[in-house]
Every structure is written in structure tokens, then in C-alpha cells.
Design a protein around this motif. Structure first.
Motif, PDB file in Angstrom:
ATOM      1  N   GLY A  78      -6.470  13.049   3.854  1.00  0.00           N
ATOM      2  CA  GLY A  78      -6.009  11.817   3.227  1.00  0.00           C
ATOM      3  C   GLY A  78      -5.556  10.770   4.224  1.00  0.00           C
ATOM      4  O   GLY A  78      -5.889   9.577   4.108  1.00  0.00           O
ATOM      5  N   PHE A  79      -4.803  11.172   5.227  1.00  0.00           N
ATOM      6  CA  PHE A  79      -4.340  10.229   6.247  1.00  0.00           C
ATOM      7  C   PHE A  79      -5.518   9.698   7.065  1.00  0.00           C
ATOM      8  O   PHE A  79      -5.519   8.541   7.479  1.00  0.00           O
ATOM      9  N   GLU A  80      -6.513  10.535   7.288  1.00  0.00           N
ATOM     10  CA  GLU A  80      -7.709  10.071   7.993  1.00  0.00           C
ATOM     11  C   GLU A  80      -8.418   8.988   7.189  1.00  0.00           C
ATOM     12  O   GLU A  80      -8.868   7.968   7.738  1.00  0.00           O
ATOM     13  N   ALA A  81      -8.504   9.176   5.863  1.00  0.00           N
ATOM     14  CA  ALA A  81      -9.123   8.164   5.008  1.00  0.00           C
ATOM     15  C   ALA A  81      -8.333   6.870   5.015  1.00  0.00           C
ATOM     16  O   ALA A  81      -8.896   5.772   5.096  1.00  0.00           O
ATOM     17  N   ALA A  82      -7.008   6.972   4.930  1.00  0.00           N
ATOM     18  CA  ALA A  82      -6.159   5.779   4.969  1.00  0.00           C
ATOM     19  C   ALA A  82      -6.301   5.062   6.305  1.00  0.00           C
ATOM     20  O   ALA A  82      -6.350   3.826   6.367  1.00  0.00           O
ATOM     21  N   SER A  83      -6.365   5.831   7.368  1.00  0.00           N
ATOM     22  CA  SER A  83      -6.515   5.257   8.703  1.00  0.00           C
ATOM     23  C   SER A  83      -7.791   4.448   8.830  1.00  0.00           C
ATOM     24  O   SER A  83      -7.849   3.479   9.599  1.00  0.00           O
ATOM     25  N   ARG A  84      -8.804   4.827   8.064  1.00  0.00           N
ATOM     26  CA  ARG A  84     -10.113   4.163   8.138  1.00  0.00           C
ATOM     27  C   ARG A  84     -10.298   3.107   7.054  1.00  0.00           C
ATOM     28  O   ARG A  84     -11.424   2.706   6.756  1.00  0.00           O
ATOM     29  N   GLY A  85      -9.209   2.659   6.434  1.00  0.00           N
ATOM     30  CA  GLY A  85      -9.265   1.482   5.584  1.00  0.00           C
ATOM     31  C   GLY A  85      -9.416   1.714   4.102  1.00  0.00           C
ATOM     32  O   GLY A  85      -9.669   0.760   3.358  1.00  0.00           O
ATOM     33  N   ALA A  86      -9.274   2.964   3.624  1.00  0.00           N
ATOM     34  CA  ALA A  86      -9.378   3.204   2.180  1.00  0.00           C
ATOM     35  C   ALA A  86      -8.369   2.349   1.421  1.00  0.00           C
ATOM     36  O   ALA A  86      -7.231   2.155   1.869  1.00  0.00           O
ATOM     37  N   ASP A  87      -8.779   1.854   0.281  1.00  0.00           N
ATOM     38  CA  ASP A  87      -7.934   0.943  -0.497  1.00  0.00           C
ATOM     39  C   ASP A  87      -6.723   1.669  -1.083  1.00  0.00           C
ATOM     40  O   ASP A  87      -5.602   1.166  -1.048  1.00  0.00           O
ATOM     41  N   VAL A  88      -6.951   2.857  -1.632  1.00  0.00           N
ATOM     42  CA  VAL A  88      -5.875   3.678  -2.206  1.00  0.00           C
ATOM     43  C   VAL A  88      -6.125   5.127  -1.810  1.00  0.00           C
ATOM     44  O   VAL A  88      -7.250   5.620  -1.926  1.00  0.00           O
ATOM     45  N   VAL A  89      -5.085   5.805  -1.348  1.00  0.00           N
ATOM     46  CA  VAL A  89      -5.164   7.229  -1.063  1.00  0.00           C
ATOM     47  C   VAL A  89      -3.970   7.913  -1.716  1.00  0.00           C
ATOM     48  O   VAL A  89      -2.823   7.553  -1.447  1.00  0.00           O
ATOM     49  N   VAL A  90      -4.247   8.882  -2.583  1.00  0.00           N
ATOM     50  CA  VAL A  90      -3.199   9.670  -3.222  1.00  0.00           C
ATOM     51  C   VAL A  90      -3.306  11.093  -2.694  1.00  0.00           C
ATOM     52  O   VAL A  90      -4.359  11.725  -2.804  1.00  0.00           O
ATOM     53  N   GLN A 110       4.275   5.192  10.211  1.00  0.00           N
ATOM     54  CA  GLN A 110       4.545   3.837   9.727  1.00  0.00           C
ATOM     55  C   GLN A 110       4.758   2.798  10.819  1.00  0.00           C
ATOM     56  O   GLN A 110       4.813   1.599  10.534  1.00  0.00           O
ATOM     57  N   SER A 111       4.858   3.235  12.065  1.00  0.00           N
ATOM     58  CA  SER A 111       4.950   2.258  13.155  1.00  0.00           C
ATOM     59  C   SER A 111       3.658   1.459  13.286  1.00  0.00           C
ATOM     60  O   SER A 111       3.645   0.389  13.902  1.00  0.00           O
ATOM     61  N   SER A 112       2.573   1.978  12.707  1.00  0.00           N
ATOM     62  CA  SER A 112       1.295   1.263  12.680  1.00  0.00           C
ATOM     63  C   SER A 112       0.782   1.253  11.239  1.00  0.00           C
ATOM     64  O   SER A 112      -0.016   2.107  10.849  1.00  0.00           O
ATOM     65  N   PRO A 113       1.258   0.315  10.415  1.00  0.00           N
ATOM     66  CA  PRO A 113       0.904   0.320   8.991  1.00  0.00           C
ATOM     67  C   PRO A 113      -0.590   0.129   8.755  1.00  0.00           C
ATOM     68  O   PRO A 113      -1.269  -0.580   9.494  1.00  0.00           O
ATOM     69  N   VAL A 114      -1.090   0.780   7.700  1.00  0.00           N
ATOM     70  CA  VAL A 114      -2.477   0.592   7.293  1.00  0.00           C
ATOM     71  C   VAL A 114      -2.531  -0.457   6.191  1.00  0.00           C
ATOM     72  O   VAL A 114      -1.510  -0.832   5.612  1.00  0.00           O
ATOM     73  N   THR A 115      -3.739  -0.922   5.888  1.00  0.00           N
ATOM     74  CA  THR A 115      -3.885  -1.998   4.909  1.00  0.00           C
ATOM     75  C   THR A 115      -3.846  -1.500   3.468  1.00  0.00           C
ATOM     76  O   THR A 115      -3.466  -2.224   2.561  1.00  0.00           O
ATOM     77  N   GLY A 116      -4.255  -0.236   3.239  1.00  0.00           N
ATOM     78  CA  GLY A 116      -4.310   0.290   1.880  1.00  0.00           C
ATOM     79  C   GLY A 116      -2.999   0.904   1.425  1.00  0.00           C
ATOM     80  O   GLY A 116      -2.017   0.990   2.181  1.00  0.00           O
ATOM     81  N   LYS A 117      -2.993   1.358   0.190  1.00  0.00           N
ATOM     82  CA  LYS A 117      -1.818   1.993  -0.403  1.00  0.00           C
ATOM     83  C   LYS A 117      -1.921   3.505  -0.245  1.00  0.00           C
ATOM     84  O   LYS A 117      -2.962   4.094  -0.527  1.00  0.00           O
ATOM     85  N   VAL A 118      -0.847   4.118   0.207  1.00  0.00           N
ATOM     86  CA  VAL A 118      -0.779   5.569   0.351  1.00  0.00           C
ATOM     87  C   VAL A 118       0.342   6.092  -0.536  1.00  0.00           C
ATOM     88  O   VAL A 118       1.476   5.637  -0.453  1.00  0.00           O
ATOM     89  N   GLU A 119       0.000   7.040  -1.400  1.00  0.00           N
ATOM     90  CA  GLU A 119       0.987   7.626  -2.308  1.00  0.00           C
ATOM     91  C   GLU A 119       0.966   9.139  -2.150  1.00  0.00           C
ATOM     92  O   GLU A 119      -0.096   9.756  -2.137  1.00  0.00           O
ATOM     93  N   ILE A 120       2.154   9.734  -2.003  1.00  0.00           N
ATOM     94  CA  ILE A 120       2.279  11.176  -1.804  1.00  0.00           C
ATOM     95  C   ILE A 120       3.060  11.758  -2.969  1.00  0.00           C
ATOM     96  O   ILE A 120       4.217  11.387  -3.195  1.00  0.00           O
ATOM     97  N   LEU A 121       2.428  12.670  -3.722  1.00  0.00           N
ATOM     98  CA  LEU A 121       3.044  13.204  -4.933  1.00  0.00           C
ATOM     99  C   LEU A 121       3.240  14.710  -4.827  1.00  0.00           C
ATOM    100  O   LEU A 121       2.348  15.424  -4.344  1.00  0.00           O
ATOM    101  N   GLN A 122       4.378  15.184  -5.282  1.00  0.00           N
ATOM    102  CA  GLN A 122       4.597  16.629  -5.393  1.00  0.00           C
ATOM    103  C   GLN A 122       4.142  17.042  -6.784  1.00  0.00           C
ATOM    104  O   GLN A 122       4.909  17.124  -7.729  1.00  0.00           O
ATOM    105  N   ARG A 123       2.843  17.312  -6.880  1.00  0.00           N
ATOM    106  CA  ARG A 123       2.224  17.607  -8.163  1.00  0.00           C
ATOM    107  C   ARG A 123       1.207  18.718  -8.012  1.00  0.00           C
ATOM    108  O   ARG A 123       0.638  18.938  -6.945  1.00  0.00           O
ATOM    109  N   ASP A 124       0.904  19.389  -9.119  1.00  0.00           N
ATOM    110  CA  ASP A 124      -0.182  20.345  -9.168  1.00  0.00           C
ATOM    111  C   ASP A 124      -1.495  19.561  -9.196  1.00  0.00           C
ATOM    112  O   ASP A 124      -1.711  18.721 -10.076  1.00  0.00           O
ATOM    113  N   SER A 125      -2.375  19.835  -8.244  1.00  0.00           N
ATOM    114  CA  SER A 125      -3.595  19.036  -8.094  1.00  0.00           C
ATOM    115  C   SER A 125      -4.522  19.139  -9.307  1.00  0.00           C
ATOM    116  O   SER A 125      -5.067  18.132  -9.774  1.00  0.00           O
ATOM    117  N   LEU A 126      -4.718  20.341  -9.826  1.00  0.00           N
ATOM    118  CA  LEU A 126      -5.621  20.512 -10.957  1.00  0.00           C
ATOM    119  C   LEU A 126      -5.079  19.831 -12.206  1.00  0.00           C
ATOM    120  O   LEU A 126      -5.817  19.137 -12.916  1.00  0.00           O
TER     121      LEU A 126
END
Length: 212
Positions: A78-90, A110-126
Motif C-alpha cells: 500500500g505504501f508503495e502504491a501511495a509513493s507512486r501517486g495513487a489517488d486513494v490507498v486504504v 510524513q516528512s515527505s507527503p504524498v499527493t494522494g489520500k492514505v487511510e489505515i483501518l483496523q478492520r477485518d479485510s474480508l
């Protein structure tokens, strides 16, 4: 103290003071930044080699894509996708300790912010997937604990419903090397395995849909 006792104590001390393992982000804004890897049951970060291949498949620029990183673990995908400009990464991780580590890793980036939104959830993936609308996401990473094959199967089938790769992306699946790829393909009858690799006791496939 006997010499063998000194050796045992020295080894025990080395184990206690051994620094946490790290994986690095390969490309984009966060290139070469390191993520801490906790020693937790079932936590198996996607290796640098496999991630480099995966993002060569996907392309270096993921602008405008909406991504889900299921069973996120360290968050390497997920962080790799955000690093490469993904619009939203959950990123989804239900384990409390792993989720806390994800938050810590993200904070350090966060010292180098990305352009997209990154959201981290403590949830069951399925369970999260089951609540999502059809064709509501462009790129899904599926890398669950390998000991539960039924969890992988149910997640892959649900991902086929909500993923729309018409603008790019697809469904990325990691699974044990002793499992035939035909079993995974059967779970996604409307998709095809466009890219495939096998390395480090792991098989990986990037499924593409017929919509684009």
C-alpha cells in the motif's frame, strides 16, 4: 562462569538487542525509505524482489487509481502504491500490534507527503470487502496469512466483484508455491492472469479483467 555459559548469555543478549527487520520502499516519493517489520505470526512482507517486479507490471505512475491493501501487515504494498501517486490507498489490518506498527511507519513517512489520500483501518479485510460496492476500486493487493486457504479463496472471489481495472490496476494475489495457479484462476472466471511469477516459496499473479 564456564565458557559455554558465557556463550549462551552472549547469544541471548544478542537476540534481545537485535534491531527490528526492515523492508524498503522501492520507488516514488518515498523511495528508499524503510518500514519496520514486526515479528508476528503470519506476517510475511512481500519481498523487495517481488514488489519491484509487481510495480514494473503496474507501471511507475499510479495516478488516479484507488487501491486497497488487504491484510496489510507492514504496509509495503500500500505504501508503495501511495509513493507512486495513487489517488486513494486504504490499508486494512485487523491485528492490533500490526495496525499500530502501520500507523508508526506511516507517521515516519510524513516528512515527505504524498499527493494522494492514505487511510489505515483496523478492520477485518474480508468483512470490509463485503461492504464495498461493485466496481468501486481499481487495484487490490491480496496477501493473507498462508495458513488459511479458505480466507484467501473468499477474499479473491469478493475482490473480483468490486475491482474495476478499466483505467489500470487489477487484482494482485500472493499464494503458497505448493498451490496450483489453476485453483486461483478458477476463483476469478471473468479475469485472466496477465502476469505471473514464482520466487521465495511464493507464487504471485496480477489478474486483469476483460473491461480494459
Amino acid at each position: 562462569m564456564w565458557s559455554w555459559e558465557r556463550k549462551i548469555n552472549k547469544s541471548a543478549k544478542a537476540l534481545r538487542t537485535e534491531p527490528p527487520k526492515k523492508v524498503r520502499i522501492i520507488g516514488g516519493v518515498w523511495r528508499s525509505r524503510l518500514l519496520t517489520v514486526l515479528d508476528l505470526p503470519g506476517l510475511r512482507p512481500t519481498t523487495d524482489r517481488i514488489r519491484e517486479t509487481l510495480f514494473n507490471w503496474l507501471g511507475q505512475d499510479l495516478t488516479d487509481l484507488s487501491c486497497l491493501d488487504l491484510f496489510a501487515g507492514t504496509g509495503a504494498l500500500g505504501f508503495e502504491a501511495a509513493s507512486r501517486g495513487a489517488d486513494v490507498v486504504v490499508l486494512l489490518e485487523k491485528d492490533k500490534k500490526a495496525h499500530a506498527s502501520l500507523m508508526s511507519n506511516f507517521s515516519a513517512l510524513q516528512s515527505s507527503p504524498v499527493t494522494g489520500k492514505v487511510e489505515i483501518l483496523q478492520r477485518d479485510s474480508l468483512e470490509f470487502l463485503k461492504q464495498q460496492a461493485d466496481r468501486s476500486c481499481n487495484l487490490i493487493f491480496i496477501d493473507p496469512p498462508f495458513q488459511d486457504s479458505s480466507l484467501l479463496d473468499r477474499t479473491v472471489m469478493e475482490a473480483g466483484r468490486i475491482c474495476d481495472d478499466a483505467r489500470g490496476g487489477g487484482i494482485y494475489v500472493e499464494f503458497p508455491s505448493n498451490r496450483p495457479i489453476e485453483e486461483i484462476e478458477a476463483l476469478l472466471p471473468d479475469w485472466h492472469c496477465g502476469k505471473y511469477l514464482e520466487a521465495d516459496q511464493v507464487k504471485a499473479c496480477l489478474f486483469r479483467g476483460g473491461r480494459g
